[in-house]
Scaffold this motif. Structure first.
Motif, PDB file in Angstrom:
ATOM      1  N   MET A  80       0.854  -1.185   0.000  1.00 41.09           N
ATOM      2  CA  MET A  80       0.000   0.000   0.000  1.00 41.09           C
ATOM      3  C   MET A  80       0.892   1.238   0.000  1.00 41.09           C
ATOM      4  O   MET A  80       1.878   1.304   0.740  1.00 41.09           O
ATOM      5  N   GLY A  81       0.549   2.203  -0.863  1.00 39.35           N
ATOM      6  CA  GLY A  81       1.297   3.442  -0.946  1.00 39.35           C
ATOM      7  C   GLY A  81       2.511   3.382  -1.855  1.00 39.35           C
ATOM      8  O   GLY A  81       3.153   4.400  -2.090  1.00 39.35           O
ATOM      9  N   LYS A  82       2.836   2.209  -2.400  1.00 38.79           N
ATOM     10  CA  LYS A  82       4.006   2.059  -3.269  1.00 38.79           C
ATOM     11  C   LYS A  82       3.589   1.975  -4.724  1.00 38.79           C
ATOM     12  O   LYS A  82       2.631   1.291  -5.070  1.00 38.79           O
ATOM     13  N   GLY A  83       4.320   2.668  -5.595  1.00 37.44           N
ATOM     14  CA  GLY A  83       4.010   2.648  -7.015  1.00 37.44           C
ATOM     15  C   GLY A  83       2.650   3.266  -7.306  1.00 37.44           C
ATOM     16  O   GLY A  83       1.989   3.811  -6.419  1.00 37.44           O
ATOM     17  N   VAL A  84       2.245   3.179  -8.547  1.00 41.47           N
ATOM     18  CA  VAL A  84       0.976   3.775  -8.959  1.00 41.47           C
ATOM     19  C   VAL A  84      -0.200   3.001  -8.359  1.00 41.47           C
ATOM     20  O   VAL A  84      -1.146   3.598  -7.833  1.00 41.47           O
ATOM     21  N   PHE A 103       7.087   9.165 -12.181  1.00 37.94           N
ATOM     22  CA  PHE A 103       6.283   8.930 -10.988  1.00 37.94           C
ATOM     23  C   PHE A 103       7.196   8.438  -9.865  1.00 37.94           C
ATOM     24  O   PHE A 103       7.864   7.407 -10.009  1.00 37.94           O
ATOM     25  N   PRO A 104       7.243   9.156  -8.738  1.00 40.60           N
ATOM     26  CA  PRO A 104       8.123   8.745  -7.636  1.00 40.60           C
ATOM     27  C   PRO A 104       7.773   7.334  -7.130  1.00 40.60           C
ATOM     28  O   PRO A 104       6.623   7.045  -6.828  1.00 40.60           O
ATOM     29  N   GLY A 105       8.755   6.463  -7.105  1.00 42.95           N
ATOM     30  CA  GLY A 105       8.561   5.113  -6.602  1.00 42.95           C
ATOM     31  C   GLY A 105       7.867   4.170  -7.561  1.00 42.95           C
ATOM     32  O   GLY A 105       7.391   3.108  -7.154  1.00 42.95           O
ATOM     33  N   HIS A 106       7.817   4.530  -8.850  1.00 41.67           N
ATOM     34  CA  HIS A 106       7.158   3.662  -9.834  1.00 41.67           C
ATOM     35  C   HIS A 106       7.771   2.265  -9.789  1.00 41.67           C
ATOM     36  O   HIS A 106       8.982   2.104  -9.701  1.00 41.67           O
ATOM     37  N   SER A 111       9.205  -3.196 -18.576  1.00 40.93           N
ATOM     38  CA  SER A 111       9.981  -2.024 -18.998  1.00 40.93           C
ATOM     39  C   SER A 111       9.379  -1.336 -20.221  1.00 40.93           C
ATOM     40  O   SER A 111       9.716  -0.190 -20.510  1.00 40.93           O
ATOM     41  N   ALA A 112       8.461  -1.991 -20.924  1.00 38.18           N
ATOM     42  CA  ALA A 112       7.821  -1.383 -22.097  1.00 38.18           C
ATOM     43  C   ALA A 112       6.727  -0.383 -21.706  1.00 38.18           C
ATOM     44  O   ALA A 112       6.285   0.403 -22.531  1.00 38.18           O
ATOM     45  N   SER A 113       6.293  -0.414 -20.445  1.00 39.58           N
ATOM     46  CA  SER A 113       5.220   0.492 -20.012  1.00 39.58           C
ATOM     47  C   SER A 113       5.730   1.915 -19.863  1.00 39.58           C
ATOM     48  O   SER A 113       6.782   2.141 -19.264  1.00 39.58           O
ATOM     49  N   ASN A 114       4.976   2.861 -20.402  1.00 42.78           N
ATOM     50  CA  ASN A 114       5.334   4.282 -20.313  1.00 42.78           C
ATOM     51  C   ASN A 114       4.261   5.146 -19.664  1.00 42.78           C
ATOM     52  O   ASN A 114       4.554   6.225 -19.173  1.00 42.78           O
ATOM     53  N   SER A 115       3.008   4.691 -19.691  1.00 44.51           N
ATOM     54  CA  SER A 115       1.939   5.421 -19.014  1.00 44.51           C
ATOM     55  C   SER A 115       1.023   4.406 -18.352  1.00 44.51           C
ATOM     56  O   SER A 115       1.032   3.217 -18.691  1.00 44.51           O
TER      57      SER A 115
END
Length: 160
Positions: A80-84, A103-106, A111-115
């Motif tokens: 909880m609270g980590k990554g998107v 995004f902080p802590g993404h 690795s292909a993901s950009n959004s």
């Protein structure tokens, strides 16, 4: 087998309206939560353009655990609270991220993901998990996607 008739080239407002209608038809009469999540992930993945991952993380014992999805193998557990995903769950708000690398802590599962866009699933005040969509395209998701996917999650929760 359910046959989808969604045209991904139409305006987003129409696309999402049809996606919700397809979802309602797909889950009608099926009480099994996991089965409905699995079919929902497949419906989204094969209906929306420019995705490389679509699926669910479910809240179990205070952390998010990967549930039904479409795409490459994923991170299994997210705090909880980590990554998107963890941020969306902790804040109980949809997160729309134009560039995941900023995004902080993404958490980079692919690795292909950009959004990315993550919609929390909340029923009767209880957080059940999140719907997570990733795209290789920068700035793939916008306010129309947010509304459409929030409507999708609301329809899913109402049906099961």
């Amino acid at each position: 087998m359910h046959e989808s008739h969604i045209d991904p080239n139409q305006p987003k407002s129409v696309l999402y309206r049809q996606l919700v209608e397809e979802l309602r038809s797909l889950v009608a009469g099926e009480p099994d939560w996991i089965a409905n999540l699995a079919n929902s992930a497949a419906l989204i993945y094969h209906s929306l353009p420019d995705l490389n991952w679509a699926g669910f993380y479910l809240l179990k014992d205070g952390e998010l655990v990967v549930g039904p999805f479409q795409g490459k193998p994923a991170c299994v557990r997210i705090a909880m609270g980590k990554g998107v995903c963890g941020t969306a769950a902790a804040q109980r708000t949809t997160q729309v991220v134009r560039d995941v690398h900023e995004f902080p802590g993404h958490i980079a599962c692919d690795s292909a993901s950009n959004s990315e866009i993550v919609v929390p699933m909340i029923r009767n005040g209880e957080l059940l998990g999140v719907l997570d969509l990733d795209s290789p395209k920068l700035a793939r998701f916008d306010a129309e996607d947010r509304k459409g996917l929030e409507d999708f999650v609301a329809a899913l929760l109402a049906a099961t």
